[in-house]
Design a protein around this motif. Structure first.
Motif, mmCIF file in Angstrom:
data_model
loop_
_atom_site.group_PDB
_atom_site.id
_atom_site.type_symbol
_atom_site.label_atom_id
_atom_site.label_comp_id
_atom_site.label_asym_id
_atom_site.label_seq_id
_atom_site.Cartn_x
_atom_site.Cartn_y
_atom_site.Cartn_z
ATOM 1 N N GLY A 23 -42.560 -68.122 28.790
ATOM 2 C CA GLY A 23 -41.736 -68.761 29.810
ATOM 3 C C GLY A 23 -41.227 -67.780 30.847
ATOM 4 O O GLY A 23 -40.837 -66.656 30.516
ATOM 5 N N ILE A 24 -41.276 -68.200 32.101
ATOM 6 C CA ILE A 24 -40.726 -67.411 33.208
ATOM 7 C C ILE A 24 -39.670 -68.275 33.903
ATOM 8 O O ILE A 24 -39.934 -69.417 34.271
ATOM 9 C CB ILE A 24 -41.817 -67.012 34.213
ATOM 10 C CG1 ILE A 24 -42.867 -66.119 33.539
ATOM 11 C CG2 ILE A 24 -41.207 -66.290 35.413
ATOM 12 C CD1 ILE A 24 -44.033 -65.775 34.420
ATOM 13 N N ALA A 25 -38.475 -67.710 34.069
ATOM 14 C CA ALA A 25 -37.383 -68.426 34.745
ATOM 15 C C ALA A 25 -37.268 -67.951 36.186
ATOM 16 O O ALA A 25 -37.393 -66.757 36.471
ATOM 17 C CB ALA A 25 -36.067 -68.214 34.008
ATOM 18 N N THR B 134 -50.866 -78.774 29.274
ATOM 19 C CA THR B 134 -49.811 -78.092 30.015
ATOM 20 C C THR B 134 -48.543 -78.076 29.170
ATOM 21 O O THR B 134 -48.390 -78.871 28.231
ATOM 22 C CB THR B 134 -49.514 -78.788 31.356
ATOM 23 O OG1 THR B 134 -49.134 -80.161 31.101
ATOM 24 C CG2 THR B 134 -50.742 -78.777 32.259
ATOM 25 N N GLY B 135 -47.635 -77.175 29.511
ATOM 26 C CA GLY B 135 -46.382 -77.075 28.773
ATOM 27 C C GLY B 135 -45.184 -77.120 29.705
ATOM 28 O O GLY B 135 -45.245 -76.662 30.848
ATOM 29 N N SER B 136 -44.086 -77.687 29.223
ATOM 30 C CA SER B 136 -42.845 -77.713 29.994
ATOM 31 C C SER B 136 -41.670 -77.527 29.044
ATOM 32 O O SER B 136 -41.771 -77.798 27.840
ATOM 33 C CB SER B 136 -42.701 -79.035 30.758
ATOM 34 O OG SER B 136 -42.657 -80.125 29.854
ATOM 35 N N ALA B 137 -40.560 -77.059 29.582
ATOM 36 C CA ALA B 137 -39.359 -76.840 28.770
ATOM 37 C C ALA B 137 -38.141 -76.808 29.679
ATOM 38 O O ALA B 137 -38.247 -76.598 30.891
ATOM 39 C CB ALA B 137 -39.463 -75.540 27.981
ATOM 40 N N ILE B 138 -36.974 -77.009 29.085
ATOM 41 C CA ILE B 138 -35.707 -76.946 29.809
ATOM 42 C C ILE B 138 -35.123 -75.545 29.647
ATOM 43 O O ILE B 138 -35.076 -75.005 28.535
ATOM 44 C CB ILE B 138 -34.717 -77.993 29.280
ATOM 45 C CG1 ILE B 138 -35.237 -79.398 29.596
ATOM 46 C CG2 ILE B 138 -33.328 -77.791 29.884
ATOM 47 C CD1 ILE B 138 -34.402 -80.505 28.977
ATOM 48 N N GLY B 139 -34.701 -74.956 30.759
ATOM 49 C CA GLY B 139 -34.096 -73.628 30.725
ATOM 50 C C GLY B 139 -32.603 -73.697 31.015
ATOM 51 O O GLY B 139 -32.147 -74.522 31.815
ATOM 52 N N THR B 140 -31.839 -72.819 30.367
ATOM 53 C CA THR B 140 -30.394 -72.801 30.543
ATOM 54 C C THR B 140 -29.892 -71.364 30.647
ATOM 55 O O THR B 140 -30.122 -70.558 29.736
ATOM 56 C CB THR B 140 -29.692 -73.486 29.352
ATOM 57 O OG1 THR B 140 -30.250 -74.791 29.161
ATOM 58 C CG2 THR B 140 -28.198 -73.607 29.612
ATOM 59 N N ILE C 183 -43.841 -72.629 32.211
ATOM 60 C CA ILE C 183 -44.444 -72.321 30.922
ATOM 61 C C ILE C 183 -45.939 -72.083 31.076
ATOM 62 O O ILE C 183 -46.653 -72.900 31.658
ATOM 63 C CB ILE C 183 -44.224 -73.473 29.914
ATOM 64 C CG1 ILE C 183 -42.739 -73.713 29.675
ATOM 65 C CG2 ILE C 183 -44.941 -73.187 28.598
ATOM 66 C CD1 ILE C 183 -42.019 -72.576 29.007
ATOM 67 N N SER C 184 -46.415 -70.950 30.567
ATOM 68 C CA SER C 184 -47.855 -70.683 30.514
ATOM 69 C C SER C 184 -48.284 -70.676 29.053
ATOM 70 O O SER C 184 -47.505 -70.313 28.161
ATOM 71 C CB SER C 184 -48.184 -69.346 31.178
ATOM 72 O OG SER C 184 -47.511 -68.277 30.546
ATOM 73 N N LEU C 185 -49.527 -71.092 28.805
ATOM 74 C CA LEU C 185 -50.031 -71.253 27.439
ATOM 75 C C LEU C 185 -51.250 -70.383 27.205
ATOM 76 O O LEU C 185 -52.161 -70.344 28.034
ATOM 77 C CB LEU C 185 -50.402 -72.723 27.185
ATOM 78 C CG LEU C 185 -49.280 -73.753 27.338
ATOM 79 C CD1 LEU C 185 -49.845 -75.156 27.272
ATOM 80 C CD2 LEU C 185 -48.214 -73.562 26.265
ATOM 81 N N LEU D 216 -45.769 -80.345 25.073
ATOM 82 C CA LEU D 216 -47.157 -80.283 25.535
ATOM 83 C C LEU D 216 -47.556 -81.626 26.133
ATOM 84 O O LEU D 216 -47.165 -82.686 25.647
ATOM 85 C CB LEU D 216 -48.093 -79.937 24.373
ATOM 86 C CG LEU D 216 -47.882 -78.578 23.697
ATOM 87 C CD1 LEU D 216 -48.873 -78.394 22.553
ATOM 88 C CD2 LEU D 216 -48.018 -77.443 24.704
ATOM 89 N N ALA D 217 -48.352 -81.566 27.193
ATOM 90 C CA ALA D 217 -48.857 -82.764 27.843
ATOM 91 C C ALA D 217 -50.301 -82.522 28.263
ATOM 92 O O ALA D 217 -50.782 -81.392 28.276
ATOM 93 C CB ALA D 217 -47.996 -83.124 29.058
#
Length: 205
Positions: free
Chosen positions: A83-85, A112-118, A100-102, A137-138
């Motif tokens: 993950g890169i923010a 593809t990947g996604s995530a929530i960053g805080t 997000i890179s996989l 993942l999608a």
């Protein structure tokens, strides 16, 4: 029998052929090509077994029929997520935009990947810790993969540039045009006149 396997993007199956009826002392082995019904992850998937080929010193003395259709499992392939923010301008929240890179996606599979960053807090700073939530993942082939946690990364929160607040007074009342830093409190001081003028704000306080 067919062996379970980890998803590899193919329908290839590994078989173990056992032969019944071989007379004592004779040397005969069997082999065949196995094929899963499709490439996708699943349990108790049908495996088609091709013609059995006999080999060994005494193979010519025997014949063999079809081997039937055993079942086996295909389990998800594990991906590595990174993950890169993105840096951002202060907005009063801890929200972070994460890319997000996989690693480990096979061939032309679409995943593809996604995530929530805080951010660790809302305040301005450099190299601030960003916590990355579970990766989702999608894509057409997402169901064939699994992915672990990413953990944390870092990014910057830059100071927001405050614009000078002001009020514009009109002959029919006033129109408040306010610009400032979120979270600050401002005192408004103005004098209405029919000509319409720009008046300054006093603040923040």
């Amino acid at each position: 029998t067919a062996a379970d396997k980890v998803y590899d993007g193919t329908t290839d199956a590994t078989l173990s052929i056992s032969l019944a009826g071989i007379l004592e002392g004779d040397v005969v082995t069997g082999s065949a090509v196995g094929t899963f019904s499709d490439k996708s992850v699943g349990t108790d998937k049908i495996v088609t077994i091709g013609p059995v080929t006999l080999a060994g010193t005494d193979a010519d003395n025997y014949s063999v029929g079809s081997a039937g259709t055993p079942t086996a499992n295909i389990t998800p392939a594990a991906l590595t997520a990174m993950g890169i923010a993105a840096d951002k301008v202060y907005d009063g929240t801890t929200d972070a935009t994460v890319t997000i890179s996989l690693e480990g996606v096979l061939g032309n599979d679409v995943v593809t990947g996604s995530a929530i960053g805080t951010f660790s807090d809302k305040n301005v700073g450099v190299d601030k810790t960003v916590i990355i939530g579970p990766v989702t993942l999608a894509g057409a082939d997402a169901g064939n993969y699994s992915v672990g946690s990413v953990g944390t990364t870092t990014a910057n929160i830059c100071a927001a540039a405050a614009r000078e607040p002001s009020i514009h007074v009109t002959t029919s009342g006033f129109l408040l045009m306010f610009y400032g830093i979120p979270g600050n409190t401002y005192i408004i001081q103005y004098t209405a006149n029919l000509a319409g003028t720009w008046q300054e704000l006093i603040g923040p306080v």
